[in-house]
Design a protein around this motif. Structure first.
Motif, PDB file in Angstrom:
ATOM      1  N   MET A  89       7.085   5.954  -8.749  1.00  0.00           N
ATOM      2  CA  MET A  89       6.945   7.169  -7.946  1.00  0.00           C
ATOM      3  C   MET A  89       7.854   8.269  -8.479  1.00  0.00           C
ATOM      4  O   MET A  89       9.061   8.049  -8.646  1.00  0.00           O
ATOM      5  N   TYR A 108       0.826  -1.214   0.000  1.00  0.00           N
ATOM      6  CA  TYR A 108       0.000   0.000   0.000  1.00  0.00           C
ATOM      7  C   TYR A 108       0.857   1.259   0.000  1.00  0.00           C
ATOM      8  O   TYR A 108       1.667   1.473   0.908  1.00  0.00           O
ATOM      9  N   ILE A 109       0.657   2.066  -1.034  1.00  0.00           N
ATOM     10  CA  ILE A 109       1.413   3.301  -1.201  1.00  0.00           C
ATOM     11  C   ILE A 109       1.186   4.235  -0.014  1.00  0.00           C
ATOM     12  O   ILE A 109       0.050   4.488   0.400  1.00  0.00           O
ATOM     13  N   GLY A 110       2.282   4.736   0.526  1.00  0.00           N
ATOM     14  CA  GLY A 110       2.201   5.675   1.637  1.00  0.00           C
ATOM     15  C   GLY A 110       2.046   5.026   2.995  1.00  0.00           C
ATOM     16  O   GLY A 110       1.968   5.721   4.011  1.00  0.00           O
ATOM     17  N   THR A 124      -4.771   1.550  -2.643  1.00  0.00           N
ATOM     18  CA  THR A 124      -4.599   1.901  -1.234  1.00  0.00           C
ATOM     19  C   THR A 124      -5.827   2.636  -0.710  1.00  0.00           C
ATOM     20  O   THR A 124      -6.316   2.368   0.391  1.00  0.00           O
ATOM     21  N   GLU A 125      -6.338   3.554  -1.520  1.00  0.00           N
ATOM     22  CA  GLU A 125      -7.532   4.316  -1.126  1.00  0.00           C
ATOM     23  C   GLU A 125      -8.747   3.401  -0.999  1.00  0.00           C
ATOM     24  O   GLU A 125      -9.523   3.509  -0.039  1.00  0.00           O
ATOM     25  N   GLU A 133      -1.864   3.703  -5.879  1.00  0.00           N
ATOM     26  CA  GLU A 133      -2.459   4.739  -5.032  1.00  0.00           C
ATOM     27  C   GLU A 133      -3.966   4.518  -4.897  1.00  0.00           C
ATOM     28  O   GLU A 133      -4.531   4.623  -3.799  1.00  0.00           O
ATOM     29  N   LYS A 134      -4.604   4.217  -6.015  1.00  0.00           N
ATOM     30  CA  LYS A 134      -6.054   3.998  -6.020  1.00  0.00           C
ATOM     31  C   LYS A 134      -6.412   2.776  -5.178  1.00  0.00           C
ATOM     32  O   LYS A 134      -7.390   2.788  -4.421  1.00  0.00           O
TER      33      LYS A 134
END
Length: 397
Positions: free
Chosen positions: A233, A126-128, A282-283, A279-280
């Motif tokens: 990234m 998961y990004i971030g 992860t959201e 990113e999507k």
């Protein structure tokens, strides 16, 4: 000449004092001297083992492993590294722990660390999130030590996060150093870090990011190739650009696998998911939108299928430097006609490079062990000399 002399002499030339009691999170947070120290100690530890000399610097203690994604090579490499130094390994299964009942990061980190000397974490999906979580764990155990809860500060080793895969990249670099006869011989070599087709979804970005973030340190000409829409990234690309400028190498991008492979000395064809898609995802996970995740997976698999021509074939390999570029992969590779109908690499290419691929993988336990060693040992030169002088047999023959 003693076995350890050349490694000790090399370490004497380097400044790595800040590595003591420090974590290993991202390769670009380490100085050139610190990276060289890891390579040097890794080679020293390998030499000790090859000569049947024990390299155990611990009489007791734990290495805690937490894998939030499936792993074979990295899991066993971490266990091997800990064992090589005398530590036992205990897996933290979050599904069977109080983490599943809402235990805080601070509580978990401290409760598992009373006798832990190192914590290895893989959190890459998961990004971030992944690298952030690792830093939270590191902060918690350092606070625990300051408050007197923990007798020692466990070293945190990043076994792969959303940003970097430092143990893989360092192992790959060690492989190249040995194949080309020294780190100085990497300068000017062309590396094609290329996306390749896979029939699976959501492979992490950390391998290509780790490679462009590290190999640009050595004056290499690193080319990042991928179809449009498969970007990594942007902040890691900036790291690669700055590294190349400082080292006298180059970092370029292309949307052509053929362009990247042309006259390349090293090729690294590997699938990954687009940064925006990760990113999507992860959201969606954060919102508990599992229908949205299924829809995204279907969309990405269809997108991948539009680029089945991005394969490492025999024809493409012939266009590399003298038709003999070194093929790298972190494994497992998606092999056409073997593990899948169409994949990242032709079976004949993979089979031809099987031996060097396994050799590439064999450097990872030593790279991890070196990271731990340099964090735990204040005077590595003295300890390496002592290990050789004691000549305690690893295996009684």
């Amino acid at each position: 000449m003693a076995l350890m002399d050349k490694y000790i002499n090399k370490l004497n030339e380097l400044d790595f004092s800040k590595m003591h009691n420090d974590d290993f999170m991202l390769t670009w947070e380490k100085s050139d001297d610190e990276l060289q120290a890891v390579f040097t100690v890794a080679e020293a530890l390998r030499t000790l083992r090859e000569n049947n000399i024990s390299s155990k610097i611990f009489d007791s203690g734990l290495g805690i492993s937490l894998f939030r994604d499936n792993s074979t090579r990295t899991r066993f490499s971490f266990a091997s590294a800990c064992n090589l130094l005398g530590l036992e390994v205990q897996d933290l299964d979050e599904g069977k722990s109080q983490v599943a009942h809402g235990e805080t990061v601070r509580e978990t980190a401290n409760m598992v660390s009373f006798m832990a000397d190192v914590i290895g974490i893989r959190d890459d999906m998961y990004i971030g999130k992944g690298n952030t979580y690792m830093r939270e764990v590191s902060k918690a155990v350092r606070e625990g030590h300051e408050e007197g809860t923990l007798e020692q500060i466990p070293t945190l080793v990043n076994l792969q996060c959303d940003i970097d895969h430092p143990t893989q990249a360092m192992a790959d670099a060690l492989h190249l150093i040995n194949e080309f006869g020294g780190v100085e011989n990497l300068k000017g070599k062309k590396v094609a870090m290329s996306w390749a087709y896979s029939p699976s979804y959501g492979k992490p970005l950390s391998v290509p990011q780790g490679i462009i973030g590290l190999l640009t340190r050595f004056g290499m000409d690193v080319v990042l190739a991928h179809p449009e829409g498969y970007e990594v990234m942007p902040e890691v690309e900036e790291v690669a650009k700055k590294n190349a400028e400082l080292s006298g190498g180059s970092f370029t991008k292309t949307n052509s696998m053929e362009e990247a492979f042309k006259d390349a000395d090293i090729v690294y064809p590997k699938s990954w998911a687009p940064f925006v898609a990760m990113e999507k995802r992860t959201e969606l996970y954060g919102n508990g939108d599992f229908d949205g995740i299924k829809a995204l997976e279907k969309e990405l698999l269809a997108h991948n299928a539009e680029h089945k021509d991005w394969q490492c074939t025999e024809e493409l390999m012939k266009t590399t430097k003298d038709g003999k570029a070194l093929y790298l992969h972190c494994l497992p590779a998606d092999i056409t006609g073997v593990s899948c109908e169409v994949g990242e690499v032709d079976a004949s290419v993979f089979d031809r490079y099987r031996k060097p691929l396994y050799k590439e993988a064999s450097y990872k336990p030593y790279a991890i062990a070196a990271m731990i060693f340099l964090s735990k040992v204040k005077n590595p030169q003295e300890v390496l000399a002592k290990l050789e002088a004691e000549t305690k047999e690893r295996q009684v023959k």
